[in-house]
Design a protein around this motif. Structure first.
Motif, PDB file in Angstrom:
ATOM      1  N   CYS A 125       0.836  -1.220   0.000  1.00  0.00           N
ATOM      2  CA  CYS A 125       0.000   0.000   0.000  1.00  0.00           C
ATOM      3  C   CYS A 125       0.861   1.256   0.000  1.00  0.00           C
ATOM      4  CB  CYS A 125      -0.922   0.011   1.221  1.00  0.00           C
ATOM      5  SG  CYS A 125      -2.318  -1.118   1.140  1.00  0.00           S
ATOM      6  N   ASP A 126       1.913   1.252   0.797  1.00  0.00           N
ATOM      7  CA  ASP A 126       2.822   2.402   0.830  1.00  0.00           C
ATOM      8  C   ASP A 126       3.470   2.614  -0.534  1.00  0.00           C
ATOM      9  OD1 ASP A 126       2.268   2.817   3.511  1.00  0.00           O
ATOM     10  OD2 ASP A 126       4.031   1.720   4.219  1.00  0.00           O
ATOM     11  N   THR A 127       3.869   1.515  -1.163  1.00  0.00           N
ATOM     12  CA  THR A 127       4.507   1.599  -2.484  1.00  0.00           C
ATOM     13  C   THR A 127       3.535   2.159  -3.516  1.00  0.00           C
ATOM     14  OG1 THR A 127       5.908  -0.310  -1.967  1.00  0.00           O
ATOM     15  CG2 THR A 127       5.687   0.275  -4.283  1.00  0.00           C
ATOM     16  N   VAL A 128       2.326   1.621  -3.538  1.00  0.00           N
ATOM     17  CA  VAL A 128       1.314   2.086  -4.492  1.00  0.00           C
ATOM     18  C   VAL A 128       0.980   3.553  -4.233  1.00  0.00           C
ATOM     19  CG1 VAL A 128      -1.080   1.808  -5.267  1.00  0.00           C
ATOM     20  CG2 VAL A 128       0.348  -0.205  -4.874  1.00  0.00           C
ATOM     21  N   SER A 129       0.849   3.924  -2.968  1.00  0.00           N
ATOM     22  CA  SER A 129       0.485   5.305  -2.628  1.00  0.00           C
ATOM     23  C   SER A 129       1.514   6.295  -3.157  1.00  0.00           C
ATOM     24  CB  SER A 129       0.361   5.463  -1.108  1.00  0.00           C
ATOM     25  OG  SER A 129      -0.661   4.637  -0.593  1.00  0.00           O
ATOM     26  N   GLU A 130       2.784   6.019  -2.897  1.00  0.00           N
ATOM     27  CA  GLU A 130       3.832   6.961  -3.304  1.00  0.00           C
ATOM     28  C   GLU A 130       3.998   6.997  -4.819  1.00  0.00           C
ATOM     29  OE1 GLU A 130       7.504   6.995  -1.182  1.00  0.00           O
ATOM     30  OE2 GLU A 130       6.564   6.426   0.719  1.00  0.00           O
ATOM     31  N   LEU A 131       3.937   5.827  -5.451  1.00  0.00           N
ATOM     32  CA  LEU A 131       4.068   5.799  -6.909  1.00  0.00           C
ATOM     33  C   LEU A 131       2.870   6.479  -7.561  1.00  0.00           C
ATOM     34  CD1 LEU A 131       5.695   4.836  -9.366  1.00  0.00           C
ATOM     35  CD2 LEU A 131       4.403   2.691  -9.270  1.00  0.00           C
ATOM     36  N   ALA A 183     -13.016   0.077  -7.004  1.00  0.00           N
ATOM     37  CA  ALA A 183     -13.539  -1.295  -6.995  1.00  0.00           C
ATOM     38  C   ALA A 183     -13.136  -2.021  -5.719  1.00  0.00           C
ATOM     39  CB  ALA A 183     -13.025  -2.054  -8.220  1.00  0.00           C
ATOM     40  N   MET A 184     -11.945  -1.750  -5.226  1.00  0.00           N
ATOM     41  CA  MET A 184     -11.470  -2.428  -4.017  1.00  0.00           C
ATOM     42  C   MET A 184     -12.288  -2.060  -2.789  1.00  0.00           C
ATOM     43  SD  MET A 184      -7.327  -2.231  -4.561  1.00  0.00           S
ATOM     44  CE  MET A 184      -6.986  -2.929  -2.939  1.00  0.00           C
ATOM     45  N   ILE A 185     -12.706  -0.797  -2.689  1.00  0.00           N
ATOM     46  CA  ILE A 185     -13.379  -0.376  -1.452  1.00  0.00           C
ATOM     47  C   ILE A 185     -14.819  -0.870  -1.358  1.00  0.00           C
ATOM     48  CG2 ILE A 185     -11.900   1.647  -1.221  1.00  0.00           C
ATOM     49  CD1 ILE A 185     -14.256   3.399  -2.040  1.00  0.00           C
ATOM     50  N   ILE A 186     -15.340  -1.442  -2.428  1.00  0.00           N
ATOM     51  CA  ILE A 186     -16.665  -2.074  -2.326  1.00  0.00           C
ATOM     52  C   ILE A 186     -16.548  -3.583  -2.514  1.00  0.00           C
ATOM     53  CG2 ILE A 186     -18.026  -0.057  -2.944  1.00  0.00           C
ATOM     54  CD1 ILE A 186     -18.185  -1.143  -5.811  1.00  0.00           C
ATOM     55  N   SER A 187     -15.325  -4.088  -2.326  1.00  0.00           N
ATOM     56  CA  SER A 187     -15.098  -5.527  -2.388  1.00  0.00           C
ATOM     57  C   SER A 187     -15.819  -6.212  -1.233  1.00  0.00           C
ATOM     58  CB  SER A 187     -13.599  -5.806  -2.316  1.00  0.00           C
ATOM     59  OG  SER A 187     -13.342  -7.151  -1.993  1.00  0.00           O
ATOM     60  N   ALA A 188     -16.072  -7.490  -1.399  1.00  0.00           N
ATOM     61  CA  ALA A 188     -16.679  -8.273  -0.317  1.00  0.00           C
ATOM     62  C   ALA A 188     -15.637  -8.720   0.700  1.00  0.00           C
ATOM     63  CB  ALA A 188     -17.393  -9.495  -0.897  1.00  0.00           C
ATOM     64  N   THR A 189     -14.371  -8.421   0.434  1.00  0.00           N
ATOM     65  CA  THR A 189     -13.286  -8.862   1.306  1.00  0.00           C
ATOM     66  C   THR A 189     -12.769  -7.697   2.141  1.00  0.00           C
ATOM     67  OG1 THR A 189     -12.624 -10.435  -0.418  1.00  0.00           O
ATOM     68  CG2 THR A 189     -11.050 -10.029   1.363  1.00  0.00           C
ATOM     69  N   PRO A 190     -12.894  -7.750   3.471  1.00  0.00           N
ATOM     70  CA  PRO A 190     -12.457  -6.636   4.311  1.00  0.00           C
ATOM     71  C   PRO A 190     -11.010  -6.229   4.087  1.00  0.00           C
ATOM     72  CG  PRO A 190     -13.784  -8.149   5.589  1.00  0.00           C
ATOM     73  CD  PRO A 190     -13.576  -8.804   4.259  1.00  0.00           C
ATOM     74  N   ALA A 191     -10.102  -7.196   3.872  1.00  0.00           N
ATOM     75  CA  ALA A 191      -8.690  -6.868   3.676  1.00  0.00           C
ATOM     76  C   ALA A 191      -8.493  -6.043   2.407  1.00  0.00           C
ATOM     77  CB  ALA A 191      -7.852  -8.143   3.618  1.00  0.00           C
ATOM     78  N   THR A 192      -9.242  -6.397   1.363  1.00  0.00           N
ATOM     79  CA  THR A 192      -9.144  -5.652   0.108  1.00  0.00           C
ATOM     80  C   THR A 192      -9.734  -4.262   0.262  1.00  0.00           C
ATOM     81  OG1 THR A 192      -9.277  -7.721  -1.167  1.00  0.00           O
ATOM     82  CG2 THR A 192      -9.760  -5.665  -2.343  1.00  0.00           C
ATOM     83  N   MET A 193     -10.870  -4.167   0.957  1.00  0.00           N
ATOM     84  CA  MET A 193     -11.472  -2.864   1.246  1.00  0.00           C
ATOM     85  C   MET A 193     -10.493  -1.983   2.006  1.00  0.00           C
ATOM     86  SD  MET A 193     -15.184  -4.340   2.481  1.00  0.00           S
ATOM     87  CE  MET A 193     -15.872  -2.773   2.983  1.00  0.00           C
ATOM     88  N   GLN A 194      -9.850  -2.566   3.005  1.00  0.00           N
ATOM     89  CA  GLN A 194      -8.920  -1.809   3.838  1.00  0.00           C
ATOM     90  C   GLN A 194      -7.750  -1.298   3.015  1.00  0.00           C
ATOM     91  OE1 GLN A 194      -7.895  -3.657   7.564  1.00  0.00           O
ATOM     92  NE2 GLN A 194      -5.919  -2.630   7.662  1.00  0.00           N
ATOM     93  N   ALA A 195      -7.204  -2.135   2.132  1.00  0.00           N
ATOM     94  CA  ALA A 195      -6.070  -1.726   1.304  1.00  0.00           C
ATOM     95  C   ALA A 195      -6.451  -0.567   0.390  1.00  0.00           C
ATOM     96  CB  ALA A 195      -5.562  -2.911   0.484  1.00  0.00           C
ATOM     97  N   GLY A 196      -7.621  -0.666  -0.248  1.00  0.00           N
ATOM     98  CA  GLY A 196      -8.070   0.403  -1.133  1.00  0.00           C
ATOM     99  C   GLY A 196      -8.287   1.709  -0.390  1.00  0.00           C
ATOM    100  N   ILE A 236      -4.888   3.380   0.688  1.00  0.00           N
ATOM    101  CA  ILE A 236      -4.203   4.084  -0.402  1.00  0.00           C
ATOM    102  C   ILE A 236      -4.921   5.382  -0.739  1.00  0.00           C
ATOM    103  CG2 ILE A 236      -3.531   3.943  -2.842  1.00  0.00           C
ATOM    104  CD1 ILE A 236      -3.258   0.877  -2.359  1.00  0.00           C
ATOM    105  N   LEU A 237      -6.250   5.342  -0.815  1.00  0.00           N
ATOM    106  CA  LEU A 237      -7.003   6.564  -1.098  1.00  0.00           C
ATOM    107  C   LEU A 237      -6.787   7.607  -0.004  1.00  0.00           C
ATOM    108  CD1 LEU A 237     -10.310   4.997  -2.443  1.00  0.00           C
ATOM    109  CD2 LEU A 237      -8.796   6.529  -3.719  1.00  0.00           C
ATOM    110  N   ALA A 238      -6.751   7.156   1.251  1.00  0.00           N
ATOM    111  CA  ALA A 238      -6.512   8.088   2.350  1.00  0.00           C
ATOM    112  C   ALA A 238      -5.103   8.674   2.268  1.00  0.00           C
ATOM    113  CB  ALA A 238      -6.720   7.380   3.691  1.00  0.00           C
ATOM    114  N   ASN A 239      -4.138   7.843   1.889  1.00  0.00           N
ATOM    115  CA  ASN A 239      -2.772   8.349   1.710  1.00  0.00           C
ATOM    116  C   ASN A 239      -2.711   9.379   0.589  1.00  0.00           C
ATOM    117  OD1 ASN A 239      -1.703   6.752   3.744  1.00  0.00           O
ATOM    118  ND2 ASN A 239      -1.044   5.127   2.360  1.00  0.00           N
ATOM    119  N   LEU A 240      -3.384   9.092  -0.519  1.00  0.00           N
ATOM    120  CA  LEU A 240      -3.392  10.037  -1.637  1.00  0.00           C
ATOM    121  C   LEU A 240      -4.044  11.352  -1.228  1.00  0.00           C
ATOM    122  CD1 LEU A 240      -4.317   7.689  -4.630  1.00  0.00           C
ATOM    123  CD2 LEU A 240      -2.111   8.760  -4.180  1.00  0.00           C
TER     124      LEU A 240
END
Length: 210
Positions: A116-122, A141-154, A157-161
């Motif tokens: 997530c840190d890598t994606v955010s900075e790039l 798409a990730m933040i409406i995933s059915a998987t909490p881990a995927t939602m969290q990652a999306g 990154i959006l919060a970092n951006l």
């Protein structure tokens, strides 16, 4: 280090894992020798990025995947000369694609956070140049995933951006707020995801009030 030794490293990913192990060594002499080898490898941008990416995605050792996620972020965003700029368009496309796959496929949360840190900075750098148009739709798409881990990652990154500059999110604003509402209403929501969504909402409210 000779050119032949670098080519031997490039031609054998198993040798690169040995180098990673040496870079993690507590023995100063061993680690410093490995650092010299790695610096020589960086003169070959595509090969260096491919080896870091392959190890981050495929190594059976958690410590190696985690370390290579950190090294990949540094190589893409901090290296001088800039490895990203000197890499081929094909490698740049591979990096973008594999980073997004890693966010979904990696099962260890410690590695995911480093990705997530890598994606955010790039992404922060490339969005300024309109050079990663796929990233915002992928995160939405990730933040409406059915998987909490995927939602969290999306969301992370959006919060970092948004922290770097909410201008990055301007193209996504019309659709982002309702998606955050869906995310918060999702039955699989957990505390961490909810906190990230609230953090992102706060950034967007400040932006809209400006």
């Amino acid at each position: 280090m000779s050119a032949g030794e670098v080519q031997l490293l490039i031609g054998n990913p198993a040798n690169f894992e040995l180098l990673v192990q040496q870079l993690l060594s507590t023995d100063n002499d061993s680690r410093q020798q490995a650092e010299r080898v790695y610096e020589a490898l960086k003169a070959h941008p595509d090969a260096c990025l491919e080896l870091l990416l392959r190890t981050m995605r495929q190594s059976e050792k958690l410590e190696h995947r985690s370390f290579c996620a950190i090294m990949l972020r540094k190589a893409l965003t901090q290296s001088e000369p800039n490895i990203w700029t000197n890499s081929s368009p094909q490698m740049q496309a591979t990096i973008k694609s594999e980073l997004l796959k890693a966010l979904v496929e990696e099962r260890e949360n410690t590695v995911v956070k480093k990705v997530c840190d890598t994606v955010s900075e790039l992404a922060a750098d490339l969005l300024d140049k309109s050079a990663w148009p796929e990233i915002l739709p992928a995160l939405q798409a990730m933040i409406i995933s059915a998987t909490p881990a995927t939602m969290q990652a999306g969301l992370l990154i959006l919060a970092n951006l948004a922290t770097y500059s909410t201008q990055h999110l301007r193209p996504a604003l019309p659709g982002l707020q309702p998606l955050l509402g869906q995310c918060l209403a999702h039955q699989s929501i957990d505390v961490q995801v909810g906190m990230l969504a609230d953090r992102l909402f706060a950034h967007l409210r400040l932006f809209l009030q400006q």
